[in-house]
Motif scaffolding. Structure first.
Motif, PDB file in Angstrom:
ATOM      1  N   SER A 242      -5.772   7.016   4.144  1.00  0.00           N
ATOM      2  CA  SER A 242      -5.343   8.012   5.128  1.00  0.00           C
ATOM      3  C   SER A 242      -4.940   7.361   6.437  1.00  0.00           C
ATOM      4  O   SER A 242      -3.954   7.761   7.070  1.00  0.00           O
ATOM      5  N   LEU A 243      -5.703   6.356   6.866  1.00  0.00           N
ATOM      6  CA  LEU A 243      -5.336   5.645   8.091  1.00  0.00           C
ATOM      7  C   LEU A 243      -3.972   4.984   7.951  1.00  0.00           C
ATOM      8  O   LEU A 243      -3.149   5.013   8.874  1.00  0.00           O
ATOM      9  N   HIS A 244      -3.710   4.400   6.789  1.00  0.00           N
ATOM     10  CA  HIS A 244      -2.405   3.756   6.590  1.00  0.00           C
ATOM     11  C   HIS A 244      -1.276   4.787   6.527  1.00  0.00           C
ATOM     12  O   HIS A 244      -0.156   4.489   6.962  1.00  0.00           O
ATOM     13  N   LEU A 245      -1.555   5.993   6.025  1.00  0.00           N
ATOM     14  CA  LEU A 245      -0.520   7.031   6.045  1.00  0.00           C
ATOM     15  C   LEU A 245      -0.192   7.433   7.481  1.00  0.00           C
ATOM     16  O   LEU A 245       0.976   7.662   7.814  1.00  0.00           O
ATOM     17  N   ARG A 246      -1.213   7.529   8.318  1.00  0.00           N
ATOM     18  CA  ARG A 246      -0.932   7.784   9.735  1.00  0.00           C
ATOM     19  C   ARG A 246      -0.087   6.646  10.299  1.00  0.00           C
ATOM     20  O   ARG A 246       0.848   6.866  11.086  1.00  0.00           O
ATOM     21  N   GLY A 247      -0.383   5.425   9.877  1.00  0.00           N
ATOM     22  CA  GLY A 247       0.409   4.275  10.312  1.00  0.00           C
ATOM     23  C   GLY A 247       1.852   4.360   9.858  1.00  0.00           C
ATOM     24  O   GLY A 247       2.767   3.945  10.580  1.00  0.00           O
ATOM     25  N   VAL A 248       2.091   4.918   8.664  1.00  0.00           N
ATOM     26  CA  VAL A 248       3.458   5.091   8.162  1.00  0.00           C
ATOM     27  C   VAL A 248       4.264   5.973   9.118  1.00  0.00           C
ATOM     28  O   VAL A 248       5.405   5.652   9.476  1.00  0.00           O
ATOM     29  N   VAL A 249       3.677   7.088   9.539  1.00  0.00           N
ATOM     30  CA  VAL A 249       4.386   7.999  10.443  1.00  0.00           C
ATOM     31  C   VAL A 249       4.667   7.316  11.778  1.00  0.00           C
ATOM     32  O   VAL A 249       5.793   7.345  12.286  1.00  0.00           O
ATOM     33  N   ARG A 253       8.448   6.260  13.120  1.00  0.00           N
ATOM     34  CA  ARG A 253       8.989   6.853  14.344  1.00  0.00           C
ATOM     35  C   ARG A 253       9.253   5.787  15.409  1.00  0.00           C
ATOM     36  O   ARG A 253      10.108   5.979  16.270  1.00  0.00           O
ATOM     37  N   GLU A 254       8.534   4.685  15.325  1.00  0.00           N
ATOM     38  CA  GLU A 254       8.779   3.549  16.222  1.00  0.00           C
ATOM     39  C   GLU A 254       9.984   2.748  15.758  1.00  0.00           C
ATOM     40  O   GLU A 254      10.420   1.810  16.421  1.00  0.00           O
ATOM     41  N   ALA A 259       6.607  -2.728   9.684  1.00  0.00           N
ATOM     42  CA  ALA A 259       5.277  -2.128   9.772  1.00  0.00           C
ATOM     43  C   ALA A 259       5.187  -0.896   8.878  1.00  0.00           C
ATOM     44  O   ALA A 259       4.143  -0.642   8.258  1.00  0.00           O
ATOM     45  N   THR A 260       6.269  -0.131   8.794  1.00  0.00           N
ATOM     46  CA  THR A 260       6.282   1.042   7.913  1.00  0.00           C
ATOM     47  C   THR A 260       6.051   0.611   6.468  1.00  0.00           C
ATOM     48  O   THR A 260       5.218   1.200   5.758  1.00  0.00           O
ATOM     49  N   ALA A 261       6.777  -0.405   6.029  1.00  0.00           N
ATOM     50  CA  ALA A 261       6.642  -0.886   4.657  1.00  0.00           C
ATOM     51  C   ALA A 261       5.240  -1.421   4.396  1.00  0.00           C
ATOM     52  O   ALA A 261       4.669  -1.216   3.313  1.00  0.00           O
ATOM     53  N   ASP A 262       4.663  -2.088   5.390  1.00  0.00           N
ATOM     54  CA  ASP A 262       3.319  -2.657   5.233  1.00  0.00           C
ATOM     55  C   ASP A 262       2.272  -1.554   5.068  1.00  0.00           C
ATOM     56  O   ASP A 262       1.448  -1.597   4.147  1.00  0.00           O
ATOM     57  N   HIS A 263       2.327  -0.547   5.937  1.00  0.00           N
ATOM     58  CA  HIS A 263       1.360   0.550   5.833  1.00  0.00           C
ATOM     59  C   HIS A 263       1.568   1.330   4.537  1.00  0.00           C
ATOM     60  O   HIS A 263       0.589   1.734   3.884  1.00  0.00           O
ATOM     61  N   LEU A 264       2.814   1.534   4.139  1.00  0.00           N
ATOM     62  CA  LEU A 264       3.096   2.281   2.915  1.00  0.00           C
ATOM     63  C   LEU A 264       2.608   1.516   1.690  1.00  0.00           C
ATOM     64  O   LEU A 264       2.024   2.096   0.764  1.00  0.00           O
ATOM     65  N   SER A 265       2.801   0.196   1.689  1.00  0.00           N
ATOM     66  CA  SER A 265       2.349  -0.621   0.570  1.00  0.00           C
ATOM     67  C   SER A 265       0.827  -0.557   0.416  1.00  0.00           C
ATOM     68  O   SER A 265       0.299  -0.417  -0.694  1.00  0.00           O
ATOM     69  N   GLU A 294       6.271   8.781   2.213  1.00  0.00           N
ATOM     70  CA  GLU A 294       7.424   7.911   2.003  1.00  0.00           C
ATOM     71  C   GLU A 294       8.717   8.677   2.265  1.00  0.00           C
ATOM     72  O   GLU A 294       9.643   8.162   2.920  1.00  0.00           O
ATOM     73  N   LEU A 295       8.793   9.903   1.775  1.00  0.00           N
ATOM     74  CA  LEU A 295       9.971  10.730   2.010  1.00  0.00           C
ATOM     75  C   LEU A 295      10.196  10.922   3.513  1.00  0.00           C
ATOM     76  O   LEU A 295      11.310  10.756   4.022  1.00  0.00           O
TER      77      LEU A 295
END
Length: 397
Positions: A242-249, A253-254, A259-265, A294-295
């Motif tokens: 869940s923390l990494h999903l927050r990181g994805v958002v 947005r940044e 970093a998006t790919a890292d958190h999503l992975s 991801e979407l």
């Protein structure tokens, strides 16, 4: 039915604020890092203003993001009264007026509040939160019951309160709630509760457009939880995932693709053992919810065609284990992606499904209002379903 704004549109607010500061469109666009053409279209309403653009424009004009969004349509004054009651209870957080109820009844009421949050039933949730917050706090503060489990209930109820305040665009109240939730989490000795508080704390930075600070909160929470938690378990996967999903958002947005790919992975790795999404401490996690993030990331990173491609199968076979608040957000992201690829019929279809899945969320969500507003400007207003949805968001009477 006529087209009438209940409040100025974000684009109108941007234009007013820009002119009040004596800024030409070219200078504001340059400072915010967007094109003059894009800014012009936002101001006249032919392009929706997205959260990252709101954040950039707010920084450029030195105003909070809420000044741009304005006050959303909230419907009857009853909602304002309920929010004031909640605000009063949160303010006197160490001075509950309620008695300690029977443990079984309290547990049932906490479970009901969490269910109402997941179902996006904000009005009923607001109606029970002031009393419930007082009851769980009184229970935790009592000498006989002030153990970690009682404080975890306080954390969970504050999580419900945050969701309501955030969705009804009350950033000052949401900030106050998060500070109270963090206070309660420190009393629990429960690292899972600490994660729930950190999730919402990062959310306040997300709402304010301070994505780098939100990412710092996420990264700190991940490190702290990894140190405090035990070996691999479903609960550990839910918390870290869940923390990494927050990181994805935040990272998308940044506009930080790496970093998006890292958190999503990392989120995908934790989701491997959770095929069907679970809900714990107001955190939803699993393979289906990870796909929705991801979407959304594709949309934020400027890849609407990829997002629209993902949306097709999800619309045909919607995830069955997700709560209405997650399904509603999925359809909202789909609508935004389809609007970006000029699939206006598909945009309306996704909006309609958002209202079916999570009507109270869709009725006040700023992105829903922006997408409908653009469809209106693009001469889609004669469509009956669109007119109905516009009425439910307060854009028409």
């Amino acid at each position: 039915m006529e087209y009438m704004e209940s409040t100025p549109a974000p684009g109108e607010n941007i234009a007013v604020l820009r002119k009040a500061r004596g800024l030409a469109q070219a200078k504001l666009a340059r400072t915010a890092g967007i094109s003059v053409s894009y800014l012009s279209k936002i101001e006249v309403g032919t392009r929706p203003v997205t959260p990252p653009v709101v954040a950039a424009l707010a920084r450029a004009m030195r105003v909070p993001t809420q000044r741009i969004y304005g006050q959303p349509f909230l419907g009857p004054s009853e909602q304002a009264d309920l929010l004031n009651d909640l605000r009063s209870t949160v303010r006197r957080y160490t001075l509950p007026r309620e008695d300690v109820p029977a443990p079984g009844q309290l547990a049932a009421d906490v479970a009901k509040a969490m269910r109402l949050r997941a179902d996006t039933n904000y009005l009923e949730l607001l109606g029970m939160l002031p009393t419930l917050l007082g009851q769980v706090t009184a229970t935790a503060l009592s000498s006989a019951s002030g153990e970690a489990g009682a404080w975890t209930q306080v954390v969970d109820v504050y999580g419900c309160a945050y969701a309501a305040a955030h969705r009804l665009a009350q950033p000052d109240l949401a900030d106050m709630i998060v500070s109270r939730q963090a206070w309660a989490a420190r009393q629990t000795w429960n690292p899972d509760a600490e994660v729930a508080a950190a999730w919402n704390e990062a959310g306040t930075y997300q709402s304010a457009g301070q994505y780098d600070d939100g990412l710092a909160i996420v990264e700190r929470a991940v490190i702290q939880y990894e140190r405090a938690s035990g070996s691999s378990s479903p609960t550990r996967a839910v918390c870290l995932g869940s923390l990494h999903l927050r990181g994805v958002v935040l990272a998308s947005r940044e506009k930080d693709e790496r970093a998006t790919a890292d958190h999503l992975s990392k989120a995908r790795l934790y989701a491997e053992g959770i095929p069907h999404d679970v809900l714990r401490h107001n955190l939803t996690f699993g393979q289906e919810n990870t796909a929705l993030y991801e979407l959304a990331a594709h949309v934020e990173l400027g890849n609407p065609h990829k997002a629209a491609e993902m949306a097709g199968p999800l619309l045909e076979r919607p995830p069955t284990t997700l709560t209405p608040n997650r399904l509603g957000r999925m359809y909202i992201d789909m609508a935004r992606a389809r609007l970006d690829v000029k699939d206006y019929a598909g945009t309306e279809e996704a909006l309609d499904k958002a209202f079916l899945a999570a009507p109270q969320m869709a009725g006040v969500h700023p992105m829903v209002r922006e997408v409908i507003r653009v469809l209106f400007v693009l001469h889609q207003r004669a469509r009956p379903k669109l007119m109905e949805m516009a009425g439910r968001t307060g854009l028409t009477t």
